[in-house]
Design an enzyme around this catalytic site. Structure first.
Site, PDB file in Angstrom:
ATOM      1  N   ASP A  14      72.794  35.827  13.374  1.00  0.00           N
ATOM      2  CA  ASP A  14      71.351  36.078  13.374  1.00  0.00           C
ATOM      3  C   ASP A  14      71.040  36.954  14.582  1.00  0.00           C
ATOM      4  O   ASP A  14      71.851  37.079  15.500  1.00  0.00           O
ATOM      5  CB  ASP A  14      70.600  34.738  13.490  1.00  0.00           C
ATOM      6  CG  ASP A  14      69.082  34.915  13.510  1.00  0.00           C
ATOM      7  OD1 ASP A  14      68.582  35.701  12.695  1.00  0.00           O
ATOM      8  OD2 ASP A  14      68.416  34.287  14.342  1.00  0.00           O
ATOM      9  N   SER A  15      69.839  37.534  14.582  1.00  0.00           N
ATOM     10  CA  SER A  15      69.408  38.301  15.757  1.00  0.00           C
ATOM     11  C   SER A  15      69.255  37.409  16.990  1.00  0.00           C
ATOM     12  O   SER A  15      69.258  37.908  18.107  1.00  0.00           O
ATOM     13  CB  SER A  15      68.082  38.995  15.466  1.00  0.00           C
ATOM     14  OG  SER A  15      67.104  38.030  15.121  1.00  0.00           O
ATOM     15  N   CYS A  77      69.862  35.980   8.870  1.00  0.00           N
ATOM     16  CA  CYS A  77      68.698  36.677   9.413  1.00  0.00           C
ATOM     17  C   CYS A  77      68.098  37.448   8.256  1.00  0.00           C
ATOM     18  O   CYS A  77      68.790  38.224   7.599  1.00  0.00           O
ATOM     19  CB  CYS A  77      69.174  37.621  10.519  1.00  0.00           C
ATOM     20  SG  CYS A  77      67.935  38.808  11.093  1.00  0.00           S
ATOM     21  N   GLU A 156      58.684  31.124  19.892  1.00  0.00           N
ATOM     22  CA  GLU A 156      59.530  31.160  21.090  1.00  0.00           C
ATOM     23  C   GLU A 156      58.765  30.702  22.331  1.00  0.00           C
ATOM     24  O   GLU A 156      59.362  30.205  23.281  1.00  0.00           O
ATOM     25  CB  GLU A 156      60.127  32.548  21.277  1.00  0.00           C
ATOM     26  CG  GLU A 156      60.937  32.925  20.035  1.00  0.00           C
ATOM     27  CD  GLU A 156      62.219  33.679  20.304  1.00  0.00           C
ATOM     28  OE1 GLU A 156      62.236  34.471  21.243  1.00  0.00           O
ATOM     29  OE2 GLU A 156      63.189  33.455  19.548  1.00  0.00           O
ATOM     30  N   CYS A 188      61.535  34.477   7.202  1.00  0.00           N
ATOM     31  CA  CYS A 188      62.061  34.723   8.549  1.00  0.00           C
ATOM     32  C   CYS A 188      62.510  33.364   9.055  1.00  0.00           C
ATOM     33  O   CYS A 188      61.797  32.371   8.867  1.00  0.00           O
ATOM     34  CB  CYS A 188      60.976  35.310   9.452  1.00  0.00           C
ATOM     35  SG  CYS A 188      61.430  35.365  11.208  1.00  0.00           S
ATOM     36  N   HIS A 190      62.521  31.885  11.762  1.00  0.00           N
ATOM     37  CA  HIS A 190      61.672  31.133  12.682  1.00  0.00           C
ATOM     38  C   HIS A 190      60.542  30.387  11.949  1.00  0.00           C
ATOM     39  O   HIS A 190      60.007  29.425  12.476  1.00  0.00           O
ATOM     40  CB  HIS A 190      61.005  32.067  13.699  1.00  0.00           C
ATOM     41  CG  HIS A 190      61.868  32.424  14.867  1.00  0.00           C
ATOM     42  ND1 HIS A 190      62.932  33.283  14.763  1.00  0.00           N
ATOM     43  CD2 HIS A 190      61.817  32.055  16.175  1.00  0.00           C
ATOM     44  CE1 HIS A 190      63.482  33.430  15.957  1.00  0.00           C
ATOM     45  NE2 HIS A 190      62.829  32.696  16.830  1.00  0.00           N
TER      46      HIS A 190
END
Lengths: 274, 274
Positions: A14-15, A77, A156, A188, A190
Site C-alpha cells: 500500500d502507499s 491500495c 491520520e 480507499c 482509510h
C-alpha cells in the site's frame, strides 16, 4: 508462470498504512499464510499523484517483493490498483490482484436499484476504473463517483469521531445522497475507519462495501485454484513481516490500532533503489 | 567555493507548490535574477516524514539544481530547511539558504513580550529548529510550537475561506491563544494562504511573520556580499523555469493563483535518478 512454493509468503503493499485493513482480512481468512507487508510511507499519499508516477512506484515495490520470494502479490491500495494493476499484471510471472475488482464485484451483487456510489481518492475516481469494471459486468448499473481528499488526512490526524470530520463528510456525501444509490463502495483503504460516520450519513438503506474482505476471498480462490495454499506445516516463527520506506513510529502506532496484535518490529528500506 | 557566474539562475525548491510563495518574493525583490524552481510533487508532503528521508530527497534535488548550473540555492520549504539544511550546507560548494533562519530573525525583531509562537508541519515543530535559532540569538525569548497537519490538505482542497477551515484553525490555535504571544511565525509555505483567517483568530495584537519575504532579503544580502547579483544585461528570454517530479496540471493551477503571471510550461523530471 514460474514454479511456486506454497510455503512462500504473500506480498501485500500500500502507499502507507491503510493497506493493513486488507492485510487484516487476509490474516483472518487465510490464517496459514505468511505475509510480507510493504507500506510506502516515504512517498505517501498516492491518491493525488499521476498514473505514471504511481506505476513507477508500484513497479519498484513489486521488484522488492519479488526479491522477498513472495508467491503472489495483493495491491492493497485502491489508487495503485486503479492506476497500475493492469500494467503490473502484464509484467508479472506470479499472480497479482488488486482491491478494485473484488470491490466492484460485491457492489454488483449488492445493488438492487442498480445505482452504486464510489468514494475514493481523486486519482481513483478520475481513473473511472470502478465504473468501467462494474459496467463491463452489468451495463445497466449507474455508477456515481465522489473524491474525498480530506478523509485520509482526517483519519491520520486521528479525528475519527469528530465534529469537523462529520461536517466534511456531510459535505462530500451530499451529492451522493441525492443520487438514490443503495450501495456505496469505500474505495480507499482509510475509509473503513470512518465507516460508522459514513453509514450514519448515508442511512440504513445504503449498504457500505469494503473491498478488503472480498479481496481476501479473491486471494483465497486464487491460491486454491493454483494449488498454492500454504499447508501450514512449516510454521516455526511469527508469520508477518512489515517493511516501510520511511521511519516506522507512526506506522507502528497505526498498525497497532488496526491489527489484532502489536507490531513491534518494522524494517526500513530505500525503495528508490529497486 | 567555485567561481560563480552572476548570470546563472537561483535554484529554489520545495516539496511541492508552497515554495512558490517564496519564489514570488524573490521575483519581487530581485527582479533581475533568473529562477529555476523545483517542486517535488511526486513525493509531497515532506511534513510528516523523517529527517533521513527529507535529507535524502533534498540531496537529490540539490544534485539536480547543481546540474542546472545554479549559482545559489534557496530551500523554500520549512520542513527541508529544518531537517536538511545543516547537512546540505556542509556538502555544498555554492551558497545555500533556508527559510527558517530568516523567519526566526524577523520574529526576534518583532516580539516585544519575548513570547513567540510557531505553527508548522509536525516534522518542523518536532525538529525544534525555530526554537533553537531564536534562543541562540536571544535566550530570553519563549517559543511555543504547534503542528497544524490539516492546514496543507485544506489549502490544497481550496477551502481557504471556509467554515471547516475556520473550525480546524480555531482548534489548532486555541493553545497558542492562551500563551500570551505577540508574534506568530507562519512556519510552512502554505500557511500564508490562510493569513487572514489566522490573523482574525489570533487578534490584532499578534503580528504574523511570513519567512518568505525575509528570505528574499537574506538572499539579496548574500548575493550582494558575494558579488553575485545578476547585472541583468543578458536577459533575452523568460527568466523562470519550473520543474516538477509529478504531472504538472495541479501545479500549474496553483502556480497561476500565486504568481503574478501564468505558468504555461512545466518540465517533469524523474528526481529519483539524481
Amino acid at each position: 508462470m514460474t514454479k511456486i512454493d506454497p510455503n512462500a509468503p504473500i506480498g501485500v503493499f500500500d502507499s502507507g498504512v491503510g493497506g493493513l485493513t486488507v492485510a487484516r482480512e487476509i490474516m483472518r481468512n487465510l490464517p496459514m499464510e505468511k505475509i510480507i507487508y510493504f507500506g510506502d510511507t516515504a512517498r505517501v499519499p498516492y491518491g493525488s499523484k499521476s498514473r505514471d508516477t504511481v506505476i513507477r512506484y508500484s513497479r519498484q515495490i513489486v521488484r522488492f517483493l519479488r526479491e522477498q520470494q513472495v508467491k503472489a502479490i495483493v495491491v492493497a491500495c485502491n489508487t495503485a490498483s486503479a492506476l497500475a494493476l493492469s500494467t503490473l499484471e502484464k509484467e508479472s510471472d506470479i499472480p497479482i490482484i488488486g482491491v478494485v475488482k473484488p470491490g466492484a464485484r460485491v457492489a454488483i451483487e449488492t445493488t438492487k436499484k442498480k445505482r452504486v456510489g464510489v468514494i475514493a481518492t481523486e486519482a481513483t475516481i478520475n481513473s473511472h476504473l470502478y465504473r468501467e469494471l462494474i459496467r463491463q459486468m452489468d451495463p445497466e448499473i449507474t455508477v456515481v463517483g465522489r473524491p474525498c481528499p480530506l478523509f485520509v488526512p482526517l483519519v491520520e490526524e486521528g479525528w475519527l469521531h469528530d465534529s469537523v470530520t462529520e461536517t466534511v463528510a456531510r459535505r462530500y456525501l451530499k451529492d451522493l445522497q441525492d443520487q438514490d444509490i443503495d450501495t456505496l463502495i469505500l474505495g480507499c483503504t482509510h475509509y473503513p475507519l470512518l465507516r460508522s460516520l459514513i453509514g450514519e450519513i448515508m442511512g440504513e438503506r445504503v449498504t457500505l462495501v469494503n473491498p478488503a474482505y472480498e479481496t481476501s476471498l479473491a486471494l483465497k480462490r486464487l491460491l486454491e485454484a493454483g494449488g498454492m495454499m500454504n499447508p501450514g506445516t512449516a510454521r516455526s516463527e511469527f508469520p508477518y513481516r512489515f517493511f516501510v520506506s520511511d521511519a516506522a513510529e507512526k506506522f507502528k502506532h497505526f498498525a497497532n490500532s488496526i491489527l489484532p496484535f502489536d507490531v513491534n518490529m518494522t524494517e526500513q528500506i530505500n525503495i528508490e533503489e529497486y
